[in-house]
Enzyme design. Structure first.
Site, PDB file in Angstrom:
ATOM      1  N   THR A  53     -11.420   8.005 -19.480  1.00  0.00           N
ATOM      2  CA  THR A  53     -10.573   6.828 -19.741  1.00  0.00           C
ATOM      3  C   THR A  53     -11.213   6.012 -20.858  1.00  0.00           C
ATOM      4  OG1 THR A  53      -9.884   6.814 -17.457  1.00  0.00           O
ATOM      5  CG2 THR A  53      -9.565   4.764 -18.678  1.00  0.00           C
TER       6      THR A  53
ATOM      7  N   GLY B 186     -11.210  -1.266  -4.825  1.00  0.00           N
ATOM      8  CA  GLY B 186     -12.561  -1.106  -5.380  1.00  0.00           C
ATOM      9  C   GLY B 186     -12.558   0.222  -6.101  1.00  0.00           C
TER      10      GLY B 186
ATOM     11  N   CYS C 110     -12.290   2.967 -10.775  1.00  0.00           N
ATOM     12  CA  CYS C 110     -11.243   2.838 -11.794  1.00  0.00           C
ATOM     13  C   CYS C 110     -10.642   1.436 -11.921  1.00  0.00           C
ATOM     14  CB  CYS C 110     -10.133   3.848 -11.534  1.00  0.00           C
ATOM     15  SG  CYS C 110     -10.667   5.520 -11.892  1.00  0.00           S
TER      16      CYS C 110
ATOM     17  N   LYS D 172     -12.911  -1.429 -13.181  1.00  0.00           N
ATOM     18  CA  LYS D 172     -13.386  -1.145 -14.542  1.00  0.00           C
ATOM     19  C   LYS D 172     -12.222  -1.142 -15.543  1.00  0.00           C
ATOM     20  CE  LYS D 172     -14.780   3.233 -15.482  1.00  0.00           C
ATOM     21  NZ  LYS D 172     -14.267   3.783 -16.707  1.00  0.00           N
TER      22      LYS D 172
ATOM     23  N   LYS E 148     -12.848   3.628  -0.163  1.00  0.00           N
ATOM     24  CA  LYS E 148     -11.642   4.059   0.553  1.00  0.00           C
ATOM     25  C   LYS E 148     -12.010   5.280   1.383  1.00  0.00           C
ATOM     26  CE  LYS E 148      -9.438   7.156  -2.728  1.00  0.00           C
ATOM     27  NZ  LYS E 148      -8.236   7.414  -3.461  1.00  0.00           N
TER      28      LYS E 148
ATOM     29  N   ARG F 248     -18.861   2.810  -5.242  1.00  0.00           N
ATOM     30  CA  ARG F 248     -18.816   1.978  -6.452  1.00  0.00           C
ATOM     31  C   ARG F 248     -17.775   0.868  -6.289  1.00  0.00           C
ATOM     32  NH1 ARG F 248     -18.162   6.535 -10.929  1.00  0.00           N
ATOM     33  NH2 ARG F 248     -17.175   7.578  -9.157  1.00  0.00           N
TER      34      ARG F 248
HETATM   35  C1  UDX Z   1      -7.094   5.285  -8.830  1.00  0.00           C
HETATM   36  C2  UDX Z   1      -5.719   5.820  -9.278  1.00  0.00           C
HETATM   37  O1  UDX Z   1      -4.887   6.014  -8.119  1.00  0.00           O
HETATM   38  C3  UDX Z   1      -5.875   7.108 -10.057  1.00  0.00           C
HETATM   39  O2  UDX Z   1      -4.606   7.550 -10.524  1.00  0.00           O
HETATM   40  C4  UDX Z   1      -6.817   6.863 -11.226  1.00  0.00           C
HETATM   41  O3  UDX Z   1      -7.040   8.064 -11.951  1.00  0.00           O
HETATM   42  C5  UDX Z   1      -8.152   6.306 -10.752  1.00  0.00           C
HETATM   43  O4  UDX Z   1      -7.925   5.138  -9.965  1.00  0.00           O
HETATM   44  P1  UDX Z   1      -8.779   5.812  -6.855  1.00  0.00           P
HETATM   45  O5  UDX Z   1      -9.692   4.790  -7.441  1.00  0.00           O
HETATM   46  O6  UDX Z   1      -9.352   7.108  -6.379  1.00  0.00           O
HETATM   47  O7  UDX Z   1      -7.652   6.211  -7.914  1.00  0.00           O
HETATM   48  O8  UDX Z   1      -8.076   5.134  -5.602  1.00  0.00           O
HETATM   49  P2  UDX Z   1      -6.627   4.702  -5.055  1.00  0.00           P
HETATM   50  O9  UDX Z   1      -6.210   5.644  -3.995  1.00  0.00           O
HETATM   51  O10 UDX Z   1      -5.667   4.451  -6.120  1.00  0.00           O
HETATM   52  O11 UDX Z   1      -7.038   3.339  -4.314  1.00  0.00           O
HETATM   53  C6  UDX Z   1      -7.767   2.337  -4.977  1.00  0.00           C
HETATM   54  C7  UDX Z   1      -8.106   1.205  -4.063  1.00  0.00           C
HETATM   55  O12 UDX Z   1      -6.951   0.495  -3.686  1.00  0.00           O
HETATM   56  C8  UDX Z   1      -8.814   1.584  -2.773  1.00  0.00           C
HETATM   57  O13 UDX Z   1      -9.896   0.705  -2.595  1.00  0.00           O
HETATM   58  C9  UDX Z   1      -7.753   1.382  -1.707  1.00  0.00           C
HETATM   59  O14 UDX Z   1      -8.309   1.031  -0.468  1.00  0.00           O
HETATM   60  C10 UDX Z   1      -6.941   0.246  -2.288  1.00  0.00           C
HETATM   61  N1  UDX Z   1      -5.542   0.202  -1.832  1.00  0.00           N
HETATM   62  C11 UDX Z   1      -4.690   1.219  -2.134  1.00  0.00           C
HETATM   63  C12 UDX Z   1      -5.078  -0.895  -1.121  1.00  0.00           C
HETATM   64  O15 UDX Z   1      -5.833  -1.845  -0.848  1.00  0.00           O
HETATM   65  N2  UDX Z   1      -3.773  -0.950  -0.740  1.00  0.00           N
HETATM   66  C13 UDX Z   1      -2.895   0.057  -1.026  1.00  0.00           C
HETATM   67  O16 UDX Z   1      -1.723  -0.070  -0.668  1.00  0.00           O
HETATM   68  C14 UDX Z   1      -3.365   1.172  -1.741  1.00  0.00           C
END
Ligand code: UDX
Length: 452
Positions: free
Chosen positions: A121, A278, A281, A284, A341, A348
């Site tokens: 990214t 958190g 991605c 940041k 998650k 991180r």
């Molecule tokens: C994210 C994007 O989904 C992905 O497409 C990109 O390439 C990288 O960033 P990721 O960081 O793995 O992926 O996690 P994601 O499943 O999107 O969740 C991010 C955070 O949001 C987690 O901490 C999760 O607990 C939180 N979350 C997600 C919520 O608090 N509520 C929700 O409804 C969904």
């Protein structure tokens, strides 16, 4: 096709395994010798569902190496998947991407065509800068060279990495040359046409449709990645903002999310209120987007607000604890979940880290459990006063309250009555709204959720 992937983090390793599964001839380069040793011995360095199984199945076909010069010259495509950590200003640091591109240009054959694909990214305009870096090396080598640079942003979701790579919603390619577009179309053909045999562990979803390959210019492709992540981040922050008001007016945010999600223009996904986002991605990428905006003298109040709301959630939960316990000084707090998650050991930017720091600062004793992230969490703290508890039923001992921070499946199925008996005072703050409040109350525990 012959493919070299530079960087074996989440994105690089997942991509290498999937491309090898699709019968491409894959090499993977990394500068971390320990990680390479692990991979060469067939051990997956990260916790990600089915990655180890994929490594067992196709890992022996992949050349893992330290040396770009070993593998790049014969490749058709070189994919850069190295980290772009934040600088102090929030902007993404692209130096690893530029170094990788320079090293590629130094070793590639002057008369052979290559497509260099940026999967990391990167801030908008990086494609152009990388092309300049390559041309500079070619000028020094006094060769013409033939490298097309393309942007192919990665939408990998941790915990679902392989599923997302095999069955993506879309593939985005930003390129200015036909050569690059054709190479990427060939690379992804088995995915675009879904001609591969589905792995038994990851069957193709019945409702899955063939994914489009969207082609555009490189700047727009780079922007798509930031805009997608920022939009998802602000969707979550929006429901968290509504959750705060629900608490004031005695409404239930889970009901509100259900009601608004039924509108097909809004949809149900990413409307789970709780401790917010958190990971590697959203924090940041939203900061990097604001960095790009500042550089261009442009204001982005919505993105700024999404960040503010997100980080406020972590304070809000500590406020709730203080309110119910009167003081945190000397109190013992149990933390359920450390990873940012479920289904990952990645801590991180995890909400758990901020919450634990605040609790320790206020004089609380912290006992923390996680099914897989304890080693990474230990590394994140220099403070050795935190008690990491490997057995979830040992966690409640002497606790004045428990906070559920990460919604691991294991926690959904906890024996709440057993928990209640082991706690000093049975109070549960459900930071992800996973429990039915009535079930918790029936188990004899005082329930506090988010926005309900
Ligand atoms: C994210 C994007 O989904 C992905 O497409 C990109 O390439 C990288 O960033 P990721 O960081 O793995 O992926 O996690 P994601 O499943 O999107 O969740 C991010 C955070 O949001 C987690 O901490 C999760 O607990 C939180 N979350 C997600 C919520 O608090 N509520 C929700 O409804 C969904």
């Amino acid at each position: 096709m012959k493919v070299t992937i530079i960087g074996t983090g989440y994105v690089g390793l997942t991509t290498a395994l999937v491309l090898s599964y699709l019968n491409h001839d894959v090499s993977a380069v990394d500068k971390d010798i320990n990680k390479l040793n692990l991979l060469q011995e067939g051990n997956c360095p990260i916790h990600e569902p089915y990655l180890q199984e994929f490594l067992d199945e196709v890992g022996y076909n992949i050349r893992f190496t330290l040396d770009i010069a070993d593998v790049v010259p014969d490749s058709d495509l070189v994919l850069i998947a190295v980290g772009t950590p934040p600088k102090k200003s929030g902007e993404a640091d692209t130096s690893h991407v530029e170094t990788a591109a320079k090293e590629v240009a130094e070793v590639c054959h002057p008369d052979k065509h290559y497509t260099l694909v940026i999967k990391s990214t990167v801030p908008i305009g990086t494609n152009r800068r990388v092309a300049e870096v390559i041309n500079d090396v070619f000028s020094q080598r006094q060769v013409k060279g033939d490298v097309s640079v393309a942007s192919n942003p990665e939408f990998l979701q941790e915990g679902l990495a392989l599923h997302g790579a095999l069955y993506p919603d879309r593939i985005v390619v930003g390129a200015n040359t036909e050569n690059a577009l054709n190479d990427l179309r060939r690379l992804y053909q088995p995915i675009l046409e879904q001609t591969f045999d589905s792995p038994t562990l990851l069957p193709r979803p019945e409702s899955y449709h063939l994914p489009p390959m969207m082609t555009t210019d490189p700047n727009s492709a780079e922007m798509i990645k930031y805009a997608a992540n920022t939009f998802l981040a602000l969707k979550i922050s929006f429901i968290n903002e509504i959750a705060g008001l629900c608490e004031e007016v005695r409404a239930d945010v889970t009901e509100v999310a259900r009601g608004i999600g039924l509108d097909s223009r809004i949809g149900h996904r990413f409307l789970r209120a709780g401790l917010g986002w958190g990971g590697s991605c959203y924090p940041k990428d939203t900061a990097a987007l604001l960095g790009v905006a500042t550089e261009n003298d442009y204001e982005m109040p919505i993105t700024e607000a999404a960040r503010k709301v997100n980080f406020k959630q972590r304070k809000h939960i500590v406020d709730k604890l203080r309110e119910v316990l009167k003081t945190l000084e000397g109190k013992t707090i149990g933390i359920l979940g450390l990873s940012f998650k479920p289904n990952t050991d990645d801590v991180r930017e995890a909400p758990s880290l901020d919450i634990i720091r605040q609790l320790v600062d206020e004089g609380a004793v912290v006992r923390a459990h996680d099914p897989v992230a304890i080693p990474n969490a230990k590394n994140a703290f220099s403070d050795h006063s935190i008690h990491f508890i490997p057995d979830v039923y040992q966690l409640p001992m002497n606790t004045d309250a428990i906070v559920l921070v990460t919604e691991w499946d294991l926690y959904h199925k906890l024996d709440l009555r057993r928990l209640a008996k082991l706690m000093k005072t049975p109070i549960l703050i459900d930071g992800r709204n996973v429990y039915s409040p009535q079930d918790v109350i029936n188990a004899g525990i005082h329930y506090i959720g988010i926005g309900r």
